[in-house]
Enzyme design. Structure first.
Site, mmCIF file in Angstrom:
data_model
loop_
_atom_site.group_PDB
_atom_site.id
_atom_site.type_symbol
_atom_site.label_atom_id
_atom_site.label_comp_id
_atom_site.label_asym_id
_atom_site.label_seq_id
_atom_site.Cartn_x
_atom_site.Cartn_y
_atom_site.Cartn_z
ATOM 1 N N LYS A 212 32.538 -40.884 16.840
ATOM 2 C CA LYS A 212 31.830 -42.119 16.461
ATOM 3 C C LYS A 212 31.794 -42.297 14.933
ATOM 4 C CE LYS A 212 30.361 -44.220 20.311
ATOM 5 N NZ LYS A 212 30.441 -45.658 20.627
ATOM 6 N N TYR B 29 31.443 -36.088 20.514
ATOM 7 C CA TYR B 29 31.055 -37.504 20.626
ATOM 8 C C TYR B 29 30.656 -38.054 19.255
ATOM 9 C CZ TYR B 29 28.083 -41.563 21.645
ATOM 10 O OH TYR B 29 27.517 -42.810 21.650
HETATM 11 P P1 NAP Z 1 27.728 -46.566 29.173
HETATM 12 O O1 NAP Z 1 26.696 -47.006 30.147
HETATM 13 O O2 NAP Z 1 28.274 -45.186 29.296
HETATM 14 O O3 NAP Z 1 28.935 -47.612 29.230
HETATM 15 C C1 NAP Z 1 30.156 -47.345 28.617
HETATM 16 C C2 NAP Z 1 31.222 -48.235 29.193
HETATM 17 O O4 NAP Z 1 32.464 -47.896 28.562
HETATM 18 C C3 NAP Z 1 31.439 -48.096 30.696
HETATM 19 O O5 NAP Z 1 31.393 -49.372 31.273
HETATM 20 C C4 NAP Z 1 32.842 -47.499 30.805
HETATM 21 O O6 NAP Z 1 33.607 -48.019 31.851
HETATM 22 C C5 NAP Z 1 33.490 -47.998 29.514
HETATM 23 N N1 NAP Z 1 34.646 -47.161 29.192
HETATM 24 C C6 NAP Z 1 34.713 -45.806 29.104
HETATM 25 N N2 NAP Z 1 35.965 -45.410 28.837
HETATM 26 C C7 NAP Z 1 36.713 -46.531 28.751
HETATM 27 C C8 NAP Z 1 38.095 -46.766 28.513
HETATM 28 N N3 NAP Z 1 38.959 -45.770 28.298
HETATM 29 N N4 NAP Z 1 38.536 -48.056 28.488
HETATM 30 C C9 NAP Z 1 37.675 -49.078 28.730
HETATM 31 N N5 NAP Z 1 36.359 -48.907 29.000
HETATM 32 C C10 NAP Z 1 35.884 -47.652 28.994
HETATM 33 O O7 NAP Z 1 27.180 -46.711 27.677
HETATM 34 P P2 NAP Z 1 25.976 -47.621 27.115
HETATM 35 O O8 NAP Z 1 24.709 -46.829 27.154
HETATM 36 O O9 NAP Z 1 26.044 -48.969 27.732
HETATM 37 O O10 NAP Z 1 26.368 -47.698 25.573
HETATM 38 C C11 NAP Z 1 27.229 -48.729 25.085
HETATM 39 C C12 NAP Z 1 27.873 -48.275 23.793
HETATM 40 O O11 NAP Z 1 26.869 -47.981 22.831
HETATM 41 C C13 NAP Z 1 28.700 -46.996 23.900
HETATM 42 O O12 NAP Z 1 29.787 -47.131 23.003
HETATM 43 C C14 NAP Z 1 27.772 -45.894 23.413
HETATM 44 O O13 NAP Z 1 28.531 -44.813 22.892
HETATM 45 C C15 NAP Z 1 27.003 -46.640 22.356
HETATM 46 N N6 NAP Z 1 25.642 -46.206 22.117
HETATM 47 C C16 NAP Z 1 24.771 -46.059 23.139
HETATM 48 C C17 NAP Z 1 23.470 -45.721 22.877
HETATM 49 C C18 NAP Z 1 22.457 -45.595 23.986
HETATM 50 O O14 NAP Z 1 21.401 -45.011 23.751
HETATM 51 N N7 NAP Z 1 22.702 -46.164 25.146
HETATM 52 C C19 NAP Z 1 23.038 -45.524 21.545
HETATM 53 C C20 NAP Z 1 23.971 -45.698 20.522
HETATM 54 C C21 NAP Z 1 25.265 -46.056 20.802
HETATM 55 P P3 NAP Z 1 33.513 -47.492 33.368
HETATM 56 O O15 NAP Z 1 32.330 -48.191 33.933
HETATM 57 O O16 NAP Z 1 34.799 -47.930 33.906
HETATM 58 O O17 NAP Z 1 33.326 -45.999 33.307
HETATM 59 O O1 F7E Z 2 19.984 -36.413 25.898
HETATM 60 C C1 F7E Z 2 18.127 -33.242 26.091
HETATM 61 C C2 F7E Z 2 19.489 -33.238 25.432
HETATM 62 O O2 F7E Z 2 21.928 -37.135 27.259
HETATM 63 C C3 F7E Z 2 18.803 -36.562 25.160
HETATM 64 C C4 F7E Z 2 23.776 -41.442 24.507
HETATM 65 O O3 F7E Z 2 23.500 -42.750 24.922
HETATM 66 O O4 F7E Z 2 21.968 -41.479 22.930
HETATM 67 C C5 F7E Z 2 22.479 -40.772 24.050
HETATM 68 O O5 F7E Z 2 22.775 -39.418 23.703
HETATM 69 C C6 F7E Z 2 18.207 -35.192 24.841
HETATM 70 C C7 F7E Z 2 19.220 -34.187 24.275
HETATM 71 O O6 F7E Z 2 21.123 -38.559 25.320
HETATM 72 C C8 F7E Z 2 18.615 -32.514 29.608
HETATM 73 O O7 F7E Z 2 19.877 -31.924 25.062
HETATM 74 C C9 F7E Z 2 17.320 -31.811 28.023
HETATM 75 O O8 F7E Z 2 18.626 -33.495 23.221
HETATM 76 O O9 F7E Z 2 19.805 -38.483 27.346
HETATM 77 P P1 F7E Z 2 20.738 -37.662 26.566
HETATM 78 P P2 F7E Z 2 21.744 -38.236 23.882
HETATM 79 O O10 F7E Z 2 22.498 -36.978 23.889
HETATM 80 O O11 F7E Z 2 20.631 -38.353 22.888
HETATM 81 C C10 F7E Z 2 22.825 -41.529 21.783
HETATM 82 C C11 F7E Z 2 22.137 -42.351 20.715
HETATM 83 C C12 F7E Z 2 24.197 -41.987 22.115
HETATM 84 O O12 F7E Z 2 24.867 -42.605 21.300
HETATM 85 C C13 F7E Z 2 24.803 -41.466 23.371
HETATM 86 O O13 F7E Z 2 25.880 -42.285 23.805
HETATM 87 O O14 F7E Z 2 17.744 -34.615 26.056
HETATM 88 N N1 F7E Z 2 18.121 -32.782 27.488
HETATM 89 N N2 F7E Z 2 17.614 -31.636 29.311
HETATM 90 C C14 F7E Z 2 18.930 -33.233 28.458
HETATM 91 N N3 F7E Z 2 19.869 -34.183 28.442
HETATM 92 C C15 F7E Z 2 20.528 -34.462 29.596
HETATM 93 N N4 F7E Z 2 21.445 -35.433 29.623
HETATM 94 N N5 F7E Z 2 20.253 -33.752 30.748
HETATM 95 C C16 F7E Z 2 19.317 -32.776 30.813
HETATM 96 O O15 F7E Z 2 19.087 -32.177 31.863
#
Ligand code: NAP
Ligand code: F7E
Length: 327
Positions: A155, A151
């Site tokens: 990115k 991932y």
């Molecule tokens: P999310 O809830 O997983 O939403 C991602 C969306 O992308 C979903 O609506 C999904 O559609 C759509 N998608 C996936 N594959 C696709 C494809 N092939 N074509 C078109 N649409 C597609 O993510 P989020 O938390 O809202 O995050 C938004 C963006 O910010 C993402 O790019 C993520 O990587 C980035 N980001 C998130 C965080 C965070 O903490 N949330 C932090 C930094 C960056 P479906 O509903 O159809 O599955």
């Molecule tokens: O994990 C630990 C895991 O899956 C956070 C995405 O939005 O933010 C997100 O990525 C931490 C990690 O988020 C479980 O190992 C422990 O250290 O909630 P997460 P993420 O991996 O930080 C970034 C900024 C993005 O861009 C991404 O799209 O929590 N952890 N136990 C666990 N995580 C999960 N999911 N499940 C567990 O049971």
């Protein structure tokens, strides 16, 4: 004439919050959705805006579909939020993650370059790009990237492609390097929502425990509703740039667990948490904490919701959800 914006990822967590903000600012909002046998609009419904979006069909892995969308609506702003965003799944589906999160962005940038070259473009970049880099306990716009998952690697490609289109073609293309942000709309597999959902079930007698992986990693967690304002502000500037968006605070997963049980009125959380190796990752990002000086100075942005408030909002929302279901 209303301003127009295309939001990809409209059905996810951030898409609905951003769409709501844009609608409040009187934008015409287009939302990209992909073909699904059973699509769920529940996050848009939660915010009461599902009928105010114009949906357009496309998939990030299908370049022609993106070209058609951009050509037909020629939006003034494009917010690319679509992604396979679950880090944990990116080891199992590394190629798909690359196709959506990296090559998909190249396709979208090309579509904009040819058919709507003056559109302003926002790329959802992430603190996962920093991975192991953590010089002085903080990460900022000058911190080198060292991604730790497929991932994060995908990115990084998208980040640099966004910079490259800006430098090569003079396009308005900006990266928001957002640290973790959460809300009641967060996907259920992400750790914060998994915890608050699990606690709601325990509280209402629907479950006995929560299975988690590594409790030591630290994250800089903010509220998604605050973070979409920063995305919007980046595209209102005269010049494109890249910005870290964060709270500047860091907490371990264990801290989140403790705070969430406390918010639900349960003091002794340990008996409810089981460590399960299935949720541990092949490579971990141990410590994230963003320095938000640039975004505050240049965009006037600061987070409003504190860590404790965020935890409470999520715990209360999940408890309410289960209470409603059982009525
Ligand atoms: P999310 O809830 O997983 O939403 C991602 C969306 O992308 C979903 O609506 C999904 O559609 C759509 N998608 C996936 N594959 C696709 C494809 N092939 N074509 C078109 N649409 C597609 O993510 P989020 O938390 O809202 O995050 C938004 C963006 O910010 C993402 O790019 C993520 O990587 C980035 N980001 C998130 C965080 C965070 O903490 N949330 C932090 C930094 C960056 P479906 O509903 O159809 O599955
Ligand atoms: O994990 C630990 C895991 O899956 C956070 C995405 O939005 O933010 C997100 O990525 C931490 C990690 O988020 C479980 O190992 C422990 O250290 O909630 P997460 P993420 O991996 O930080 C970034 C900024 C993005 O861009 C991404 O799209 O929590 N952890 N136990 C666990 N995580 C999960 N999911 N499940 C567990 O049971």
């Amino acid at each position: 004439m209303k301003k127009s914006a295309l939001v990809t990822g409209i059905l996810g967590q951030d898409g609905p919050y951003l769409a709501k903000l844009l609608l409040e600012k009187d934008y015409k909002v287009y939302g990209l959705i992909r073909r699904y046998s059973n699509p769920t609009f529940s996050n848009l419904e939660y915010l009461g805006i599902q009928d105010q979006i114009e949906y357009v069909d496309g998939d990030m892995t299908d370049e022609a579909s993106l070209i058609n969308v951009i050509k037909s609506i020629r939006p003034e702003e494009v917010y690319n939020l679509a992604a396979q965003s679950f880090v944990g799944a990116s080891w199992q589906q590394a190629k798909l993650t690359t196709e959506v999160n990296a090559l998909g962005v190249l396709s979208l940038l090309n579509a904009i370059k040819f058919f709507s070259p003056t559109a302003k473009f926002y790329q959802a970049s992430t603190s996962e790009m920093f991975g192991l880099s953590n010089d002085d306990g903080y990460q900022d716009e000058n911190t080198p990237f060292h991604p730790r998952s497929p991932y994060g690697v995908a990115k990084v490609y998208a980040y640099w492609m966004t910079v490259n289109f800006r430098e090569s073609y003079n396009m308005f293309a900006a990266n928001g390097i957002l640290f973790n942000h959460e809300s009641p709309l967060r996907g259920i597999e992400f750790v914060t929502r998994k915890i608050t959902d699990g606690i709601a079930k325990i509280k209402l007698g629907l479950a006995e425990d929560i299975h988690l992986g590594n409790l030591d990693p630290k994250r800089d967690w903010g509220f998604a509703g605050d973070y979409v304002e920063a995305m919007y502000l980046m595209l209102q500037q005269d010049d494109p740039d890249d910005y870290v968006v964060a709270t500047g605070e860091t907490h371990s997963v264990r801290d989140f667990v403790e705070a969430a049980f406390k918010a639900a009125g349960i003091e002794d959380y340990k008996q409810y948490v089981k460590i399960d190796p299935r949720y541990q990752r092949p490579a971990e990002v141990p410590h994230l904490r963003g320095r938000l000086d640039k975004v505050t100075k240049k965009l006037g942005w600061k987070p409003k919701v504190t860590f404790e408030e965020l935890v409470k909002i999520m715990v209360d929302a999940d408890i309410q959800r289960y209470k409603k279901k059982s009525m």
